[in-house]
Scaffold this motif. Structure first.
Motif, PDB file in Angstrom:
ATOM      1  N   MET A   1      21.892  -4.668  -0.082  1.00  0.00           N
ATOM      2  CA  MET A   1      21.418  -3.391   0.430  1.00  0.00           C
ATOM      3  C   MET A   1      20.426  -2.752  -0.546  1.00  0.00           C
ATOM      4  N   GLY A   2      19.347  -2.247  -0.014  1.00  0.00           N
ATOM      5  CA  GLY A   2      18.312  -1.650  -0.872  1.00  0.00           C
ATOM      6  C   GLY A   2      17.241  -2.674  -1.165  1.00  0.00           C
ATOM      7  N   LEU A   3      17.569  -3.627  -2.041  1.00  0.00           N
ATOM      8  CA  LEU A   3      16.575  -4.639  -2.437  1.00  0.00           C
ATOM      9  C   LEU A   3      16.112  -5.476  -1.246  1.00  0.00           C
ATOM     10  N   LYS A   4      16.995  -5.688  -0.277  1.00  0.00           N
ATOM     11  CA  LYS A   4      16.587  -6.508   0.868  1.00  0.00           C
ATOM     12  C   LYS A   4      15.512  -5.796   1.697  1.00  0.00           C
ATOM     13  N   SER A   5      15.428  -4.485   1.547  1.00  0.00           N
ATOM     14  CA  SER A   5      14.422  -3.720   2.291  1.00  0.00           C
ATOM     15  C   SER A   5      13.173  -3.445   1.450  1.00  0.00           C
ATOM     16  N   LEU A   6      13.075  -4.093   0.304  1.00  0.00           N
ATOM     17  CA  LEU A   6      11.896  -3.884  -0.560  1.00  0.00           C
ATOM     18  C   LEU A   6      10.730  -4.674   0.013  1.00  0.00           C
ATOM     19  N   ARG A   7       9.684  -3.947   0.428  1.00  0.00           N
ATOM     20  CA  ARG A   7       8.539  -4.608   1.071  1.00  0.00           C
ATOM     21  C   ARG A   7       7.571  -5.192   0.054  1.00  0.00           C
ATOM     22  N   LEU A   8       7.610  -4.686  -1.160  1.00  0.00           N
ATOM     23  CA  LEU A   8       6.661  -5.139  -2.186  1.00  0.00           C
ATOM     24  C   LEU A   8       7.455  -5.491  -3.438  1.00  0.00           C
ATOM     25  N   ALA A   9       7.429  -6.763  -3.826  1.00  0.00           N
ATOM     26  CA  ALA A   9       8.197  -7.197  -4.999  1.00  0.00           C
ATOM     27  C   ALA A   9       7.297  -7.836  -6.053  1.00  0.00           C
ATOM     28  N   LYS A  10       6.111  -8.276  -5.646  1.00  0.00           N
ATOM     29  CA  LYS A  10       5.307  -9.114  -6.538  1.00  0.00           C
ATOM     30  C   LYS A  10       4.613  -8.297  -7.627  1.00  0.00           C
ATOM     31  N   PRO A  11       4.045  -8.972  -8.630  1.00  0.00           N
ATOM     32  CA  PRO A  11       3.365  -8.245  -9.711  1.00  0.00           C
ATOM     33  C   PRO A  11       2.200  -7.407  -9.186  1.00  0.00           C
ATOM     34  N   LEU A  12       2.054  -6.221  -9.766  1.00  0.00           N
ATOM     35  CA  LEU A  12       0.989  -5.303  -9.352  1.00  0.00           C
ATOM     36  C   LEU A  12      -0.357  -5.796  -9.871  1.00  0.00           C
ATOM     37  N   GLU A  13      -1.390  -5.547  -9.099  1.00  0.00           N
ATOM     38  CA  GLU A  13      -2.745  -5.925  -9.510  1.00  0.00           C
ATOM     39  C   GLU A  13      -3.643  -4.699  -9.487  1.00  0.00           C
ATOM     40  N   ALA A  14      -4.689  -4.734 -10.316  1.00  0.00           N
ATOM     41  CA  ALA A  14      -5.660  -3.635 -10.305  1.00  0.00           C
ATOM     42  C   ALA A  14      -6.290  -3.583  -8.919  1.00  0.00           C
ATOM     43  N   GLY A  15      -6.302  -2.393  -8.338  1.00  0.00           N
ATOM     44  CA  GLY A  15      -6.878  -2.241  -6.996  1.00  0.00           C
ATOM     45  C   GLY A  15      -5.827  -2.063  -5.913  1.00  0.00           C
ATOM     46  N   PHE A  16      -4.559  -2.353  -6.235  1.00  0.00           N
ATOM     47  CA  PHE A  16      -3.501  -2.099  -5.242  1.00  0.00           C
ATOM     48  C   PHE A  16      -3.352  -0.578  -5.055  1.00  0.00           C
ATOM     49  N   VAL A  17      -3.060  -0.166  -3.843  1.00  0.00           N
ATOM     50  CA  VAL A  17      -2.567   1.201  -3.622  1.00  0.00           C
ATOM     51  C   VAL A  17      -1.184   1.061  -3.001  1.00  0.00           C
ATOM     52  N   ILE A  18      -0.223   1.706  -3.633  1.00  0.00           N
ATOM     53  CA  ILE A  18       1.181   1.521  -3.246  1.00  0.00           C
ATOM     54  C   ILE A  18       1.864   2.881  -3.128  1.00  0.00           C
ATOM     55  N   THR A  19       2.993   2.890  -2.453  1.00  0.00           N
ATOM     56  CA  THR A  19       3.800   4.106  -2.467  1.00  0.00           C
ATOM     57  C   THR A  19       4.916   3.938  -3.504  1.00  0.00           C
ATOM     58  N   VAL A  20       5.290   5.066  -4.104  1.00  0.00           N
ATOM     59  CA  VAL A  20       6.491   5.103  -4.954  1.00  0.00           C
ATOM     60  C   VAL A  20       7.383   6.151  -4.306  1.00  0.00           C
ATOM     61  N   GLU A  21       8.521   5.729  -3.780  1.00  0.00           N
ATOM     62  CA  GLU A  21       9.306   6.637  -2.934  1.00  0.00           C
ATOM     63  C   GLU A  21      10.817   6.468  -3.115  1.00  0.00           C
ATOM     64  N   PRO A  22      11.301   6.810  -4.311  1.00  0.00           N
ATOM     65  CA  PRO A  22      12.744   6.713  -4.503  1.00  0.00           C
ATOM     66  C   PRO A  22      13.475   7.806  -3.724  1.00  0.00           C
ATOM     67  N   GLY A  23      14.754   7.588  -3.523  1.00  0.00           N
ATOM     68  CA  GLY A  23      15.560   8.599  -2.857  1.00  0.00           C
ATOM     69  C   GLY A  23      17.021   8.450  -3.231  1.00  0.00           C
ATOM     70  N   ILE A  24      17.771   9.509  -2.959  1.00  0.00           N
ATOM     71  CA  ILE A  24      19.240   9.447  -3.049  1.00  0.00           C
ATOM     72  C   ILE A  24      19.773  10.069  -1.759  1.00  0.00           C
ATOM     73  N   TYR A  25      20.649   9.324  -1.112  1.00  0.00           N
ATOM     74  CA  TYR A  25      21.159   9.732   0.203  1.00  0.00           C
ATOM     75  C   TYR A  25      22.676   9.652   0.194  1.00  0.00           C
ATOM     76  N   PHE A  26      23.283  10.609   0.863  1.00  0.00           N
ATOM     77  CA  PHE A  26      24.740  10.584   1.029  1.00  0.00           C
ATOM     78  C   PHE A  26      24.996  10.368   2.517  1.00  0.00           C
ATOM     79  N   ILE A  27      25.278   9.143   2.874  1.00  0.00           N
ATOM     80  CA  ILE A  27      25.451   8.770   4.284  1.00  0.00           C
ATOM     81  C   ILE A  27      26.953   8.753   4.553  1.00  0.00           C
ATOM     82  N   PRO A  28      27.483   9.813   5.215  1.00  0.00           N
ATOM     83  CA  PRO A  28      28.939   9.943   5.293  1.00  0.00           C
ATOM     84  C   PRO A  28      29.625   8.720   5.892  1.00  0.00           C
ATOM     85  N   GLN A  29      29.012   8.142   6.925  1.00  0.00           N
ATOM     86  CA  GLN A  29      29.637   6.979   7.576  1.00  0.00           C
ATOM     87  C   GLN A  29      29.712   5.794   6.605  1.00  0.00           C
TER      88      GLN A  29
END
Ligand code: GLY
Ligand code: MN
Ligand code: MN
Length: 467
Positions: free
Chosen positions: A378-406
């Motif tokens: 869980m978490g890592l399996k939903s990572l869309r970008l894992a490879k080494p970063l290159e000059a010229g990439f534009v990426i999102t950085v979007e951490p979060g913390i969620y409390f999912i009661p279920q």
């Protein structure tokens, strides 16, 4: 129509052919077919969804109109555009438009043929046709008929070499693309400031969503993805906007603009409905902010983005341990993937013309290499970008913390992570919701730069705007 200069498009097409030959020099006699999008009916043919051009088509041929397809002849390097000019009937109903010949000239194309000639051309040329994964059913059916194959097997015939050549090219954003992405983010910024200023207790979420739309359309832009605006931020892609907002709720706004050139912004901010963070909200918010800022500061050329996801997890675990919600060794918790329970999504993805850039081409080509295996946890399996970063990439950085009661209740009942999670203390967080903070970042040889004008994210800045 918003077009770059014609050399942008001719250079892009020449670059594509160069990249393709690097993949495999046997493509010299192939044809590259890039299909544009058609209009999509909502409930009958003439009542249509907003037209969205295919990003590959717009990247290489610029023209933002439906019912166009293009072929690049790998032998001659020439492009043929298949499409029909406006008829008098079209002019009567939708008005006079710039001719296809004139538009084609602006993107460096001289050979324009009627749409119906595409079949004959492909059949008579009798050459290998390279194409990208089709994602719209009308184009799957068209491909089936062009290739004389069942639409069911068409997706399995895509050209991996073409996909890799496009990904290599579109991943590296040029200066003129960065200008457009920043424009999209600046429009997105106004949407976010509007959301903060129009949120208050006793309003419905859809009232704020209406204000976000107003701000977006007043900038002559469109959404780059459906708005996520919710007091239930723990639901990651929450597209429902019908809750009444109460004092004490947090509101999560993940929304972005697609600018007139077709480039995207993707920003998330989380803020208290009543304009003032309570102490519980502030603690979690500051932790997510630290995850975001530290990850951005650690992004550099050559760093695998998977490592940044793990860094975010490490900060999460360390911080939640300090708050008494977790216990034990952070390293052991990392190994046991305790973080996935609180951040069940990936740290980010490429962004460009598509909000998840090039996702139509396949995440494994955009975000992974043959050496990086995709995790199943869980978490890592939903990572869309894992490879080494290159000059010229534009990426999102979007951490979060969620409390999912279920999810909390399920893991507790299954006695999972009992050595690490203080389930009793978590009870007080089960109506917390979630916090996500997301920015769009340009990777350069000098490090990572957050694109666009600053969008407030410090606690005091948000409280000030909302006061
Ligand atoms: N807006 C969807 C995402 O952040 O990926
Ligand atoms: Mn995103
Ligand atoms: Mn987002």
């Amino acid at each position: 129509m918003n077009l770059f200069s014609n050399t942008t498009y001719t250079d892009r097409r020449a670059g594509l052919l160069r990249n393709l030959n690097t993949q495999n020099d046997s493509h010299g006699s192939s044809l590259i077919l890039i299909m544009g999008n058609t209009e999509s009916p909502m409930n009958y043919r003439d009542n249509i969804y907003r037209f969205r051009q295919d990003s590959n088509f717009r990247y290489y041929f610029g023209i933002n109109l439906p019912n166009l397809h293009a072929v690049i002849d790998c032998a001659s390097g020439e492009t043929i555009l298949f499409g029909n000019d406006y008829s008098m009937e079209d002019i009567i109903w939708v008005g006079e438009q710039e001719s296809l010949t004139s538009l084609a000239e602006k993107v460096g194309i001289r050979d324009i043929r009627p749409l119906n000639d595409l079949h004959k051309y492909i059949k008579e040329s009798d050459r290998k046709v390279l194409f990208t994964p089709p994602y719209r059913h009308d184009n799957i059916i068209l491909l089936g008929s062009l290739l004389g194959e069942s639409p069911l097997i068409v997706p399995s015939l895509v050209s991996e070499d073409l996909i890799k050549a496009i990904v290599a090219q579109r991943s590296i954003k040029t200066e003129e693309e960065i200008v457009q992405i920043e424009d999209a983010i600046n429009i997105t910024r106004s949407m976010h400031l509007t959301a903060m200023q129009s949120t208050a207790p006793d309003l419905y979420e859809y009232e704020v969503v209406g204000a976000i739309h107003q701000s977006l359309h007043a900038s002559h832009a469109e959404l780059s993805y459906p708005i996520i605006f919710s007091i239930n931020g723990q639901t990651l892609h929450n597209h429902h906007h019908d809750n009444l907002m109460n004092s004490g709720n947090l509101a999560l706004n993940d929304s972005g603009a697609e600018n007139p050139f077709g480039y995207s912004g993707d920003i998330t901010r989380t803020f208290p409905v009543n304009g003032k963070f309570n102490s519980q909200q502030k603690e979690i918010y500051e932790l997510v902010l630290k995850m975001e800022k530290d990850c951005i500061a650690s992004c550099s050329v050559g760093t695998p983005y998977r490592d940044m996801h793990i860094l975010a997890n490490r900060i999460l675990l360390d911080g939640m341990k300090s708050l008494g919600l977790l216990k034990g060794s952070v390293e052991d918790m990392l190994m046991a993937n305790v973080a996935g329970m609180f951040m069940p999504h990936g740290l980010g993805h490429m962004i460009g013309m598509d909000v998840h850039d090039m996702e139509d081409l396949g995440e494994q080509y955009v975000g992974y290499t043959e050496d990086i295996e995709r995790s199943k946890v869980m978490g890592l399996k939903s990572l869309r970008l894992a490879k080494p970063l290159e000059a010229g990439f534009v990426i999102t950085v979007e951490p979060g913390i969620y409390f999912i009661p279920q999810l909390i209740d399920k893991l507790k009942a299954e006695k999972q992570h009992n050595d690490f999670v203080n389930y009793d203390k978590l009870e007080a967080y089960k109506s917390f919701g979630g916090v996500r903070i997301e920015d769009d970042v340009h990777i350069t040889n000098k490090g990572a730069k957050v694109l666009g004008e600053y969008i407030p994210k410090e606690v005091n800045e948000i409280e000030e705007i909302m006061s």
